[in-house]
Design a protein around this motif. Structure first.
Motif, PDB file in Angstrom:
ATOM      1  N   THR A   1      39.440  45.025  48.079  1.00 15.77           N
ATOM      2  CA  THR A   1      39.336  44.188  49.278  1.00 15.77           C
ATOM      3  C   THR A   1      39.558  45.075  50.491  1.00 15.77           C
ATOM      4  OG1 THR A   1      41.685  43.685  49.584  1.00 15.77           O
ATOM      5  CG2 THR A   1      40.467  42.345  47.999  1.00 15.77           C
ATOM      6  N   TRP A   2      39.257  44.567  51.607  1.00 18.39           N
ATOM      7  CA  TRP A   2      39.404  45.396  52.801  1.00 18.39           C
ATOM      8  C   TRP A   2      39.331  44.472  53.999  1.00 18.39           C
ATOM      9  CZ3 TRP A   2      36.082  50.454  53.232  1.00 18.39           C
ATOM     10  CH2 TRP A   2      36.592  51.263  54.250  1.00 18.39           C
TER      11      TRP A   2
ATOM     12  N   SER B   1      49.922  45.472  55.127  1.00 15.09           N
ATOM     13  CA  SER B   1      48.915  44.478  54.728  1.00 15.09           C
ATOM     14  C   SER B   1      49.502  43.072  54.644  1.00 15.09           C
ATOM     15  CB  SER B   1      48.367  44.859  53.359  1.00 15.09           C
ATOM     16  OG  SER B   1      47.767  43.740  52.746  1.00 15.09           O
TER      17      SER B   1
ATOM     18  N   TRP C   1      39.940  35.931  51.329  1.00 11.03           N
ATOM     19  CA  TRP C   1      39.847  36.215  49.899  1.00 11.03           C
ATOM     20  C   TRP C   1      40.296  35.047  49.027  1.00 11.03           C
ATOM     21  CZ3 TRP C   1      37.068  40.161  48.312  1.00 11.03           C
ATOM     22  CH2 TRP C   1      36.799  41.177  49.232  1.00 11.03           C
TER      23      TRP C   1
ATOM     24  N   THR D   1      44.115  46.386  47.357  1.00 12.74           N
ATOM     25  CA  THR D   1      44.149  46.167  48.801  1.00 12.74           C
ATOM     26  C   THR D   1      44.835  47.332  49.490  1.00 12.74           C
ATOM     27  OG1 THR D   1      44.212  43.770  48.530  1.00 12.74           O
ATOM     28  CG2 THR D   1      45.060  44.636  50.603  1.00 12.74           C
TER      29      THR D   1
ATOM     30  N   HIS E   1      43.650  37.331  56.305  1.00 10.67           N
ATOM     31  CA  HIS E   1      43.269  38.126  55.142  1.00 10.67           C
ATOM     32  C   HIS E   1      43.249  37.244  53.889  1.00 10.67           C
ATOM     33  CE1 HIS E   1      43.693  42.569  53.630  1.00 10.67           C
ATOM     34  NE2 HIS E   1      42.616  41.990  53.200  1.00 10.67           N
TER      35      HIS E   1
END
Ligand SMILES: [Zn+2]
Length: 753
Positions: free
Chosen positions: A355-356, A414, A385, A400, A381
């Motif tokens: 993921t990004w 994150s 997702w 991630t 975020h």
């Protein structure tokens, strides 16, 4: 703005790391730590492995022999090598170590190992063959032990690494303590069997080219995959970046649309995202599944790895997608992952998903970069997702980045990590140049890795994983493993994935002890420790961002776009740092002074180390520290001046100004003018440890652009703001450095006024 780290290593030529290491023992490189030690204390003269040992155990024995300066003859096969014997290192597996050694075996968790030292010998017991490679890669922890047992178990069940073509897989397993890899295993997909109707539309020349390339790829992949399995680790094949099929294969894309024209996507106007294909058309997924399946087959790997960010390529806004919601990123992602999984699962292969999310939404020229998943002014975020997390099979691995902004030193943590259960989660450390400078300079991140690794572990647990991508963005000829400065980041990652509580100071000390002569090591450890804060302060003015690739922005507009894009504080509570005030100018002046003082302190440590360094080491480090210092002088002058410009712009909006700013702006102008010609001075014949060629022969010359244009614009536009309020006579002539660019209103504008 973006990078495709997946292709970093494909162009590198292969070199033998061990050969390199032993030939430059004094110069240092990760993995050769024991050459010097062995000369001092030839304690062990034999290495025993079981008869018919797994190739990974044999590689571990060979590595140890090399480190100890022993010949291959010193490795003996022994059917009963499960007890300690004087003068020997015995390598054994947990399941065959029994009599009286139950406690030793039971101390081993996951794929760790335990060391038993007694009676002048040592036995290393591994959970499985690769465990012995892990031990061989960190002998500094156990080889000097004379008595007692020492269990060594990894903190994470999975340790992923991007494969580096310069080094053998066994070496990378040993150095990184990693058990899973992501590699470039190229496939030449023709769809001849999968979609013959599409294949038929390819020209005969393309058909022939793909058939020939497929045979070559399959052969090359088989050899490389065997190397991974011989090291007792898994390998995942990297799928092409993103999922814009026209970038995956232009030939197949055109052939496919010739047969299935309705699958062509309709892009959103002014979107950075493309719509090569429409996700609402069933043929689209038939194509993706066929392609992914073929990649998986030709790779011969244990799984495939896919990446999603800024090249989604299925951001379609036709009527179908607008109606069923597939014009939304989170729905597209759920569809894509579901289909990728459907392709590989029946083949018994795993799916690894990267993921990004990064950067604020912003305009880039005429295109809008959506930056979904960054929370600020876009969806969160997790929201991005959420459908993948909740609706796709739980065995899909989700990786991630630890950084919430992917290109800044010291970024926020994150917001997605810890929220992907029931999927196994992996925390990614993209230790390529872009996060931390371009690796020209010292770019240590051990302290950052230490606290974030601990936090990640708390969130994702021991069943999760950690990942590392060691390399250099926009670099050629570069090898981070051999870098006498920045290999510390690899070393720190390895230490911390095996011991979350390893102290940062100890990590620097242990690393330096491997790299440098004993009297130089403490100073080099200190210099690199200092570099971490200095680099953060150099590139992150008040915590805001710089360029993705750490270079000079060309103009104010670009610089301010970067502030927006990379701004980890682009949240209302941090807006005060962006306020165009004298107070914030003072704040940034102090910060930049601290940066330069930190670099001076690094240089002082280097001076102290110098008498004990080899000539080549001293020359390389001096050059690179000097590069950093000159860059930082220019960059800090630019950042401070930008804040002055922002202040003057705000004053001008209030129809006033502050002419006192002209003096520091003129001084910054002079500083940049003086120092710009001093950037990246080097002797073309000079050779760095991290490059496989002298500096004059690098395909990419060391360079981060020029500060002159931006400085000129900041200065002249600032001057114009001042002049607009005070007129041409008031400003002191001694601080005038360039023509003032005043926009004199045209006659028609005057009339409109
Ligand atoms: Zn569509």
């Amino acid at each position: 703005m973006t990078t495709e780290s997946t292709s970093l290593f494909s162009s590198l030529t292969r070199r033998s790391f061990l050969k390199t290491a032993s030939s430059v023992a004094a110069a240092g490189a990760l993995g050769d730590s024991l050459d010097l030690l062995a000369q001092a204390a030839p304690k062990y003269t034999a290495i025993l492995i079981p008869a018919g040992a797994h190739p990974a155990m044999r590689s571990a024995a060979e590595m140890l022999a090399k480190k100890l300066g022993l010949s291959a003859d010193a490795i003996h096969e022994s059917s009963g090598a499960t007890s300690v014997s004087r003068g020997a290192i015995v390598l054994a597996l947990k399941n065959v170590v029994t009599d009286g050694r139950g406690a030793l075996a039971s101390a081993i968790a996951r794929d760790g190992y335990a060391v038993l030292a007694e009676n002048g010998g040592v036995m290393v017991v591994g959970a499985r063959p690769r465990s012995l490679l892990f031990a061989a890669g960190e002998t500094h922890h156990w080889l000097d032990r004379a008595t007692g047992t020492w269990p060594r178990n990894p903190e994470f069940a999975m340790r992923f690494a991007a494969h580096h073509a310069d080094h053998s897989v066994a070496e990378q397993v040993a150095i990184l303590g990693a058990n899973s890899f992501i590699a470039q295993l190229h496939a030449s997909v023709s769809l001849k069997d999968e979609m013959p109707e599409v294949y038929a539309k390819l020209s005969p020349a393309v058909q022939q080219r793909l058939a020939a390339a497929e045979a070559d790829d399959m052969k090359r992949n088989a050899t490389l995959v065997k190397e991974f399995h011989d090291a007792d680790v898994e390998v995942f094949a990297d799928l092409p970046y993103g999922n814009n099929f026209s970038r995956w294969s232009e030939d197949l894309y055109n052939a496919f649309l010739a047969v299935y024209p309705s699958a062509k996507g309709v892009p959103e106007e002014h979107s950075w995202e493309r719509a090569a294909l429409c996700p609402s058309d069933p043929a689209t997924w038939k194509l993706f599944e066929a392609y992914v399946r073929e990649c998986a087959r030709q790779s011969q790997a244990d799984g495939v790895a896919c990446t999603f960010w800024d090249q989604f390529g299925i951001f379609c806004h036709d009527e179908r997608c607008r109606k069923n919601g597939l014009d939304q990123f989170k729905n597209e992602l759920q569809a894509a992952i579901t289909h990728y999984y459907a392709a590989v699962q029946p083949m018994g292969k795993k799916l690894h998903l990267r993921t990004w999310s990064s950067g604020c939404p912003h305009w880039l020229g005429a295109d809008y970069v959506h930056a979904p998943g960054y929370s600020n002014f876009s969806q969160s975020h997790y929201e991005l997702w959420s459908r993948v997390i909740n609706e796709t099979p739980k065995e899909i691995l989700i990786q991630t980045k630890v950084y919430h902004s992917d290109c800044e030193p010291d970024p926020r943590f994150s917001t997605l990590l810890g929220h992907c259960k029931p999927h196994p989660e992996i925390v990614e450390y993209q230790m390529v140049g872009q996060t931390i400078g371009r690796h020209y300079f010292p770019a240590a991140t051990a302290a950052y890795t230490a606290w974030t690794m601990k936090k990640a572990h708390e969130l994702i647990g021991a069943a999760g994983g950690a990942e590392i991508t060691p390399g250099g963005t926009m670099q050629s000829n570069y090898d981070m493993y051999a870098d006498l400065l920045n290999s510390v980041d690899i070393f720190a990652w390895r230490e911390l994935t095996w011991n979350l509580n390893a102290s940062v100071a100890q990590i620097y000390a242990d690393w330096a002890a491997q790299m440098y002569p004993a009297q130089a090591a403490p100073h080099m450890a200190k210099a690199m420790l200092l570099s971490e804060e200095a680099a953060n302060l150099c590139w992150s003015p008040l915590g805001h961002g710089s360029s993705t690739n750490s270079d000079f922005a060309n103009d104010i507009e670009r610089r301010e776009t970067l502030l927006r894009y990379t701004n980890r504080y682009y949240l209302p509570e941090y807006a005060k740092f962006l306020e165009p005030t004298k107070e914030n100018i003072a704040r940034i002046v102090a910060e930049k002074q601290k940066c330069l003082a930190g670099i001076d302190a690094m240089l002082a440590e280097l001076e102290a180390a110098k008498p004990h360094l080899t000539e080549a080491q001293a020359a390389e480090i001096s050059t690179r520290f000097d590069w950093f210092r000159e860059f930082a002088i220019c960059n800090t002058a630019l950042d401070v001046s930008l804040w002055r410009f922002r202040y003057l712009r705000a004053q001008a909006a209030m129809l006033t100004t502050d002419p006192a700013e002209i003096k520091p702006l003129a001084e910054a102008f002079d500083t940049v003018t003086q120092h710009a010609p001093k950037l990246f001075h080097y002797d073309p014949a000079q050779k760095f440890t991290c490059y496989d060629a002298p500096l004059g022969q690098l395909r990419t010359k060391p360079n981060l652009g020029s500060p002159l244009r931006l400085m000129h614009e900041i200065y002249t536009r600032s001057l114009a703001f001042m002049e607009a309020s005070v007129g041409p006579d008031y400003l002191p002539k001694e601080f005038l450095r360039a023509e003032v660019q005043i926009n004199i209103p045209t006659e028609s504008q005057r009339q409109r006024m």
